[in-house]
Design a protein around this motif. Structure first.
Motif, mmCIF file in Angstrom:
data_model
loop_
_atom_site.group_PDB
_atom_site.id
_atom_site.type_symbol
_atom_site.label_atom_id
_atom_site.label_comp_id
_atom_site.label_asym_id
_atom_site.label_seq_id
_atom_site.Cartn_x
_atom_site.Cartn_y
_atom_site.Cartn_z
ATOM 1 N N LEU C 173 0.830 -1.203 0.000
ATOM 2 C CA LEU C 173 0.000 0.000 0.000
ATOM 3 C C LEU C 173 0.863 1.251 0.000
ATOM 4 O O LEU C 173 0.654 2.175 -0.788
ATOM 5 C CB LEU C 173 -0.893 -0.030 1.238
ATOM 6 C CG LEU C 173 -2.123 0.842 1.211
ATOM 7 C CD1 LEU C 173 -3.017 0.448 0.064
ATOM 8 C CD2 LEU C 173 -2.875 0.690 2.524
ATOM 9 N N VAL C 174 1.872 1.254 0.873
ATOM 10 C CA VAL C 174 2.665 2.471 1.030
ATOM 11 C C VAL C 174 3.647 2.653 -0.124
ATOM 12 O O VAL C 174 3.673 3.705 -0.763
ATOM 13 C CB VAL C 174 3.407 2.452 2.382
ATOM 14 C CG1 VAL C 174 4.353 3.642 2.465
ATOM 15 C CG2 VAL C 174 2.401 2.494 3.516
ATOM 16 N N PHE C 175 4.441 1.610 -0.416
ATOM 17 C CA PHE C 175 5.511 1.791 -1.411
ATOM 18 C C PHE C 175 5.112 1.384 -2.817
ATOM 19 O O PHE C 175 5.844 1.600 -3.764
ATOM 20 C CB PHE C 175 6.754 1.012 -0.984
ATOM 21 C CG PHE C 175 7.339 1.532 0.287
ATOM 22 C CD1 PHE C 175 7.998 2.749 0.300
ATOM 23 C CD2 PHE C 175 7.208 0.831 1.465
ATOM 24 C CE1 PHE C 175 8.526 3.236 1.478
ATOM 25 C CE2 PHE C 175 7.731 1.316 2.637
ATOM 26 C CZ PHE C 175 8.388 2.530 2.651
ATOM 27 N N GLY C 176 3.949 0.732 -2.938
ATOM 28 C CA GLY C 176 3.543 0.315 -4.267
ATOM 29 C C GLY C 176 2.403 1.146 -4.814
ATOM 30 O O GLY C 176 2.293 1.345 -6.019
ATOM 31 N N VAL C 177 1.537 1.622 -3.938
ATOM 32 C CA VAL C 177 0.339 2.309 -4.420
ATOM 33 C C VAL C 177 0.368 3.803 -4.097
ATOM 34 O O VAL C 177 0.286 4.655 -4.986
ATOM 35 C CB VAL C 177 -0.933 1.669 -3.815
ATOM 36 C CG1 VAL C 177 -2.162 2.380 -4.332
ATOM 37 C CG2 VAL C 177 -1.005 0.199 -4.169
ATOM 38 N N MET C 178 0.497 4.122 -2.787
ATOM 39 C CA MET C 178 0.414 5.528 -2.418
ATOM 40 C C MET C 178 1.645 6.299 -2.864
ATOM 41 O O MET C 178 1.564 7.436 -3.297
ATOM 42 C CB MET C 178 0.247 5.659 -0.895
ATOM 43 C CG MET C 178 -1.122 5.197 -0.435
ATOM 44 S SD MET C 178 -1.152 4.919 1.336
ATOM 45 C CE MET C 178 -0.838 6.560 1.932
ATOM 46 N N TRP C 179 2.795 5.639 -2.727
ATOM 47 C CA TRP C 179 4.049 6.296 -3.054
ATOM 48 C C TRP C 179 4.827 5.322 -3.918
ATOM 49 O O TRP C 179 5.747 4.668 -3.442
ATOM 50 C CB TRP C 179 4.784 6.630 -1.752
ATOM 51 C CG TRP C 179 5.993 7.458 -1.917
ATOM 52 C CD1 TRP C 179 6.230 8.426 -2.857
ATOM 53 C CD2 TRP C 179 7.169 7.380 -1.104
ATOM 54 N NE1 TRP C 179 7.477 8.958 -2.686
ATOM 55 C CE2 TRP C 179 8.077 8.345 -1.614
ATOM 56 C CE3 TRP C 179 7.550 6.616 -0.011
ATOM 57 C CZ2 TRP C 179 9.319 8.541 -1.057
ATOM 58 C CZ3 TRP C 179 8.788 6.814 0.550
ATOM 59 C CH2 TRP C 179 9.661 7.787 0.032
ATOM 60 N N PRO C 180 4.428 5.172 -5.170
ATOM 61 C CA PRO C 180 4.900 4.033 -5.952
ATOM 62 C C PRO C 180 6.358 4.141 -6.373
ATOM 63 O O PRO C 180 6.668 4.536 -7.488
ATOM 64 C CB PRO C 180 3.975 4.024 -7.176
ATOM 65 C CG PRO C 180 3.426 5.392 -7.268
ATOM 66 C CD PRO C 180 3.553 6.051 -5.929
ATOM 67 N N ILE C 181 7.246 3.756 -5.476
ATOM 68 C CA ILE C 181 8.658 3.789 -5.836
ATOM 69 C C ILE C 181 9.219 2.384 -6.007
ATOM 70 O O ILE C 181 10.286 2.203 -6.555
ATOM 71 C CB ILE C 181 9.500 4.543 -4.792
ATOM 72 C CG1 ILE C 181 9.214 3.987 -3.398
ATOM 73 C CG2 ILE C 181 9.228 6.029 -4.834
ATOM 74 C CD1 ILE C 181 10.223 4.439 -2.385
ATOM 75 N N LEU C 182 8.488 1.378 -5.529
ATOM 76 C CA LEU C 182 8.973 0.000 -5.657
ATOM 77 C C LEU C 182 7.887 -0.846 -6.309
ATOM 78 O O LEU C 182 6.704 -0.584 -6.120
ATOM 79 C CB LEU C 182 9.297 -0.573 -4.266
ATOM 80 C CG LEU C 182 10.600 -0.104 -3.642
ATOM 81 C CD1 LEU C 182 10.642 -0.447 -2.175
ATOM 82 C CD2 LEU C 182 11.781 -0.710 -4.361
ATOM 83 N N PRO C 183 8.276 -1.850 -7.072
ATOM 84 C CA PRO C 183 7.257 -2.672 -7.733
ATOM 85 C C PRO C 183 6.437 -3.450 -6.702
ATOM 86 O O PRO C 183 7.002 -4.108 -5.841
ATOM 87 C CB PRO C 183 8.074 -3.619 -8.613
ATOM 88 C CG PRO C 183 9.459 -3.562 -8.102
ATOM 89 C CD PRO C 183 9.637 -2.250 -7.431
#
Lengths: 535, 277, 337
Positions: C173-183
């Motif tokens: 949710l955090v790194f993929g959707v809200m703040w998409p920096i990682l796959p």
């Protein structure tokens, strides 16, 4: 001293191991490698791997079949409207009142390895499929096969078959004799050479673990070189695929959920929608506890399908037609539906009373005991089941809802241990499939106990009616009977959606692709010129 | 619960935690048991939180707040009961291996070794797929798959206690092992049992949530883990805010409380063992 | 876990090691044989007819009795249980795990493709968990009830209060959707880049989130273990003396704490493998990562008995072997020092 160093060494060693593994995985020879660029058309779907794209190796579902159809051509294909059209067979002639066919093949068709496609391959395919049963169609109806020349073949049938062209010949992939002749167990023949077909695209790499296929256009395709240099079929969840399409990495999202349509449009993507014609159905245990059709009709009147559309599909569906076939199907008849079962609790009450149920303070009783029906379904329809249970309980019928895993569901159905069950099934494809779907005894079927034999007789008659108008009239009778007898109550017919980029234009066919697959990806989308309508 | 006055100096803090836990659990459980709101489907699907639906509604229009309340007793009861079952099995085997003949002891310890090396998840996945367990089913399979880790610990404590004079004296006087176990051994290792029990409870909560998350429990059994699974379809978009966060927070709070209690119990049991003979 | 203190029983060094190792091996062999029988029996107890379930698409035609019979045979489901078991054992002993009709591939081939991905996640998560857990644990245990201890212990308590699958979702949710920096899913890009180096980077990039969610839970386990031990060490005279002499910094942490913590940490490593394998199933499902866990989960849904048996056996063999090797390493280290 040594211990601390050992520990650091150990952690360092583990780290090294991880790096080594990454490198090893990166170096896998079968990894699909393509440079994403102008010439690759990327198509996504959420399901996993569909198996090797060869007739006996792919997963036994619509998607696996569809992908394989890009690699393997059949004798008969579909034009851009879904009508029967020439494919490997350039033309055909019906003889003997439909008991025989003369088929003329293309002169210039080739297998992907350059060997020409001949009548011998076709004859080989029919004989091979009779000893290696193919799950999507059968060659049982063919009495004899005679090769007349390299491009001419003569077939005789055991009996007239209205679906011979539109189902059997369209569904059967033609196999290369020089590749398959010595394969005793084709389902275990899974090298890339098993995917040597004559279709517009050839499989050049397949990564099973990632569920990723790369198809290369067949430049020598008999209908002219296909439109796209390469097709990449990849697994990706729709939400991610939308983002990837915004970044120009994806061209088609073949399974866009309806509740993402608005969002996708807002992102500037093209979206095509169509009724899926895979209605959700409430199947009655018509051979057992609900053998009284008035009870089945009563329950049908007691269900508010408009509310189901609104709650379960959030409006992205229509109320289904009750005669099995759905609007859009070429065989659908509007006038054949005397009952549409519009929500009417009073009518339901009347029907329940006719069947001997009594209402006691709003609770229906049968034989002095409150009615309690067992509703079973699988996880996919759990929401629909919850809402239906709510509705029927409001009507005064107790519902014991069980959402079961597939195996348990199959066992319950096989043993008849249920009253109601929810499932969805195809109302697409040639009507020949109706017999299995309504009267068959597999667990996906309605398992309708056809005591009068009416429905069975009608379905037999339509299978022999070679004239389309006559066939449609007989099928109209079937739809009336189905709505009257109600082996299952068709609830909702949900819409399907596909998102696409500007490089491609996918479309849904009214009766589905080939065997009735509800995806906007018929082969013709990827060809240079859509094939012309047949004779 | 006959909780012995602890020798450790954290009594004040203990009581605060006990009170907080009991208050919260009973409030939520009672609210769940006696909630009058029906958990009905409605046409108000995926509504954001409002005055009418405090925590919004889910994909079939059910009220999330009502769902949270209804799921509370299930989650809590499953956790505490299956932990009890696991601990009871562990105590039985520990006692048997502590006082049994060498053959029994070796048999039990080897069995424990075997169970400890099998990842419990395999067993859980296979059995859960088979039975789609309801409440009782979950309690059984979690209880039966979680006892092995505690046997050795309890056995060690029991062995230590059984060398004490009071136990030796009772044995000399002809008291049976069962009598000793009930009147001397179990009370003596009680703080340890409490601490292990709370640990087992935590694991049971996680396992239940995990099974529900994989969709392997009876879908009608409402639990916080199951509600989280329902929210997975809504990660893209807004609905996860009210579908995912509330059950996740409830689950985490419950686990946090049990963990904190466990720490206190552990401190007590350590303090107790450190003042041994 | 925080209760690690009670359960960590450091293995005794000395002469009993070789027999101990052998006995460990024998126990694990017995477990393996038990699992062999269990993987044979359990799927057959599951409800549902695997051939009927294969017929799950209504696009398929109904099979004739002869065709069904042939399918039963090819799935190893013909004859009595005893016959089937004999056939199964014979095949397994020859190293033949069978053929998955659903996937259209040999089971050993499917597993060989999936295992490296699972292995990557587990082997990658272990050093992360160890490094963070142990350093933070030592730091906190050096000054119990100091500010670092309070913050870290609070943090770790939160960490272990959230089930591992919830961490996985949260990271997506955090790194993929809200703040998409990682796959947020998959093990590779849709179109893997050319060149082995770029592909390796691509794979590593995709492994970050799954590895992290796998490691997070174990971090807390090692933290509490090390903190507890370090608290004990902090009051021991040799450390008190060393500190009085002005010792500090890395030297103190590595040579004084690290060395003495090593046996306890190593003793817990083999438990940690079992725990990681349990968690990896969830992680692979949340991240649609193409490993063993996802394969097993799908095989259960598809009633793919043959694949299920093979996968469980491989996984069990993997766990047992890792677990035995770690025990062996621990006892060798214990003897050396």
């Amino acid at each position: 001293m040594s211990k601390g160093r050992n520990a650091l060494l150990g952690i360092g060693g583990l780290g090294g191991l991880v790096v080594a593994m990454v490198v090893m995985l990166a170096d896998q020879p079968d990894a699909t490698q393509a440079s994403a660029g102008e010439h690759v058309l990327v198509i996504t779907q959420a399901d996993g791997d569909q198996g090797l794209l060869a007739p006996f190796a792919h997963r036994r579902n619509g998607l696996g079949y569809l992908y394989t159809s890009y690699v393997f051509d059949s004798l008969v294909g579909q034009d851009a409207h879904g009508k029967v059209a020439p494919a490997l067979a350039e033309s055909w002639q019906e003889l003997d009142g439909g008991l025989a066919y003369d088929i003329r093949l293309r002169q210039n068709a080739q297998w992907h390895d350059g060997v020409p496609v001949t009548a011998a391959d076709v004859a080989f395919t029919f004989s091979y499929l009779s000893s290696h049963p193919y799950p999507f169609a059968t060659v049982e109806g063919i009495a004899s096969v005679t090769v007349i020349s390299d491009t001419q073949i003569h077939l005789t049938l055991k009996q007239r078959d209205a679906s011979f062209l539109s189902h059997t010949l369209m569904a059967l992939p033609i196999l290369p004799e020089h590749v398959y002749a010595d394969q005793a167990r084709p389902e275990r023949f899974t090298g890339l050479d098993a995917a040597t077909g004559s279709g517009p695209y050839s499989l050049i790499s397949y990564d099973k673990v990632q569920g990723r296929y790369l198809l290369q256009r067949n430049r020598d395709y008999y209908d002219g070189a296909p439109r796209y240099e390469q097709l990449a079929l990849v697994r990706m969840a729709p939400d991610r695929a939308i983002e990837a399409m915004r970044a120009d990495e994806v061209d088609i999202v073949s399974d866009l959920p309806m509740d993402r349509v608005e969002y996708a449009k807002k992102q500037g993507l093209n979206v095509v929608t169509a009724l899926g014609n895979h209605p959700v159905r409430l199947v009655f245990n018509s051979g057992g506890s609900l053998s009284d059709r008035n009870l089945r009709r009563g329950i049908a009147y007691g269900i508010d399908r408009q509310a189901l559309v609104k709650i379960v599909h959030r409006g992205d569906a229509v109320i289904a037609e009750t005669g099995y076939l759905q609007r859009g199907s070429p065989w659908f008849s509007v006038q054949s539906h005397p009952r549409n079962y519009a929500y009417d609790p009073e009518e339901a009450a009347v029907l329940f009373e006719t069947s001997g149920w009594q209402s006691d303070d709003g609770v229906w009783q049968a034989g002095g005991r409150p009615v309690q029906l067992r509703l079973i379904t699988d996880k996919r329809h759990a929401q629909m089941a919850t809402v239906i249970a709510d509705q029927l309980e409001r009507l005064g019928i107790g519902i014991a809802l069980r959402v079961l895993e597939r195996g348990a569901l199959q066992e319950r159905i096989a043993s008849g241990d249920y009253d109601l069950r929810l499932s969805s099934s195809s109302a697409m494809g040639d009507p020949n499939g109706l017999r299995d779907r309504v009267l068959g005894d597999n667990w996906r079927s309605d398992r309708y106990a056809d005591h009068q034999g009416d429905i069975g007789a009608v379905l037999d008659a339509q299978a022999r009616a070679l004239d389309a108008v006559e066939r449609k009239a007989i099928l109209a009778r079937f739809q009336t009977l189905y709505a009257e007898e109600l082996p299952a109550y068709m609830l909702t017919n949900p819409y399907l959606a596909t998102a696409y980029s500007n490089r491609v234009h996918p479309y849904y066919l009214p009766d589905g692709v080939a065997i009735g697959i509800p995806l906007a990806l018929p082969k013709s989308v990827f060809l240079a010129s859509p094939p012309l309508a047949g004779q | 619960m006959a909780f012995r006055a602890s020798e450790a100096g954290h009594r004040k803090g203990d009581w605060r935690w006990w009170a907080a836990l009991i208050a919260l659990l009973s409030a939520v459980t009672f609210a769940g048991l006696f909630t009058s709101e029906p958990y009905r489907t409605s046409t108000d699907v995926l509504m954001p939180p409002s005055t009418q639906h405090w925590l919004g509604t889910n994909a079939v229009g059910q009220d999330v707040w009502t769902g949270l309340l209804l799921a509370a007793p299930n989650t809590v009861v499953i956790a505490f009961t299956s932990a009890f079952l696991a601990l009871a099995i562990a105590v039985f085997f520990a006692m048997a291996s502590a006082v049994g003949v060498p053959l029994v002891r070796a048999g039990i310890l080897r069995t424990v070794d075997m169970f400890q090396t099998i990842p419990a998840i395999l067993f859980l996945l296979l059995v859960a797929a088979w039975v789609q367990p309801g409440m009782l089913g979950i309690v059984l399979i979690i209880g039966l798959s979680a006892w092995q880790d505690d046997v050795r610990v309890i056995r060690a404590a029991v062995l230590r206690e059984s060398t004490r004079e009071n136990v030796q004296y009772v044995r000399h006087q002809g008291g049976s092992w069962l009598y000793c176990a009930i009147h001397h051994l179990i009370p003596a290792v009680w703080p340890l049992l409490v601490s292990l029990y709370l640990q087992a409870t935590r694991h049971a909560v996680m396992k239940t949530a995990g099974l529900a998350f994989l969709g392997l429990t009876d879908p009608r059994l409402l639990t916080w883990g199951g509600m989280m699974q329902g929210a997975m379809d809504h990660l893209y978009g807004d609905a996860w805010r009210w579908l995912l966060v509330p059950p996740a927070v409830c689950l985490a709070m419950f686990l946090y409380l049990v963990l904190s209690l466990g720490k206190i119990a552990e401190r007590q049991s350590m303090a107790r063992s450190s003042v041994g003979p | 876990m925080s209760f690690g203190l009670l359960t960590a029983v450091p293995k005794a060094g000395g002469h009993a090691q070789i027999p101990e190792l052998l006995r460990g091996f024998a126990t694990r062999l017995a477990v393996f044989l038990l699992l062999l029988a269990l993987t044979f029996a359990l799927p057959r107890l599951l409800p549902g007819d695997p051939v009927e379930l294969l017929h799950s698409s209504d696009l398929m035609r109904e099979l004739t009795a002869a065709e069904e019979q042939q399918l039963y045979r090819s799935m190893g489901l013909e004859g009595s249980w005893l016959d089937q078991f004999a056939g199964y054992m014979a095949a397994v002993l020859q190293g033949n795990l069978g053929y998955s009709i659903q996937h259209g591939a040999a089971v050993s081939q499917l597993l060989a493709h999936a295992l490296p991905w699972t292995g990557l996640l587990i082997l990658g998560a272990m050093p992360i968990a160890l490094l963070i857990g142990v350093t933070a644990g030592i730091e906190a245990g050096r000054c119990p009830h100091g500010p670092f201890d309070l913050i870290a212990t609070g943090l770790m308590t939160c960490l272990s209060s959230v089930p591992p699958f919830a961490w996985a979702i949260l990271l997506v949710l955090v790194f993929g959707v809200m703040w998409p920096i990682l796959p947020p899913a998959g093990a590779q890009s849709v179109m893997p880049p050319h060149g082995a180096v770029q592909r390796a980077i691509d794979i590593a990039w995709h492994a970050v989130l799954p590895m992290l969610s796998l490691a997070l839970h174990e971090v807390a386990r090692f933290y509490f273990l090390c903190r507890g031990e370090a608290v004990g060490l902090s009051s021991r005279p040799f450390i008190v003396n060393a500190r009085a002499r002005g010792l500090g910094g890395l030297r103190e942490r590595i040579h004084y704490y690290g060395r003495n913590l090593l046996p306890a940490v190593l003793a817990r490593l083999s438990d940690s493998v079992t725990g990681l394998v349990g968690t990896v199933v969830f992680v692979e499902i949340v991240f649609s990562y193409p490993g063993l866990g996802g394969l097993i989960y799908d095989a259960i849904g598809d009633r793919d008995y043959v694949l299920l048996q093979g996968a469980v056996l491989w996984l069990a063999a993997f766990v047992l072997l890792m677990n035995w090797l770690l025990d062996a390493v621990v006892s060798v280290l214990a003897r050396r020092g």
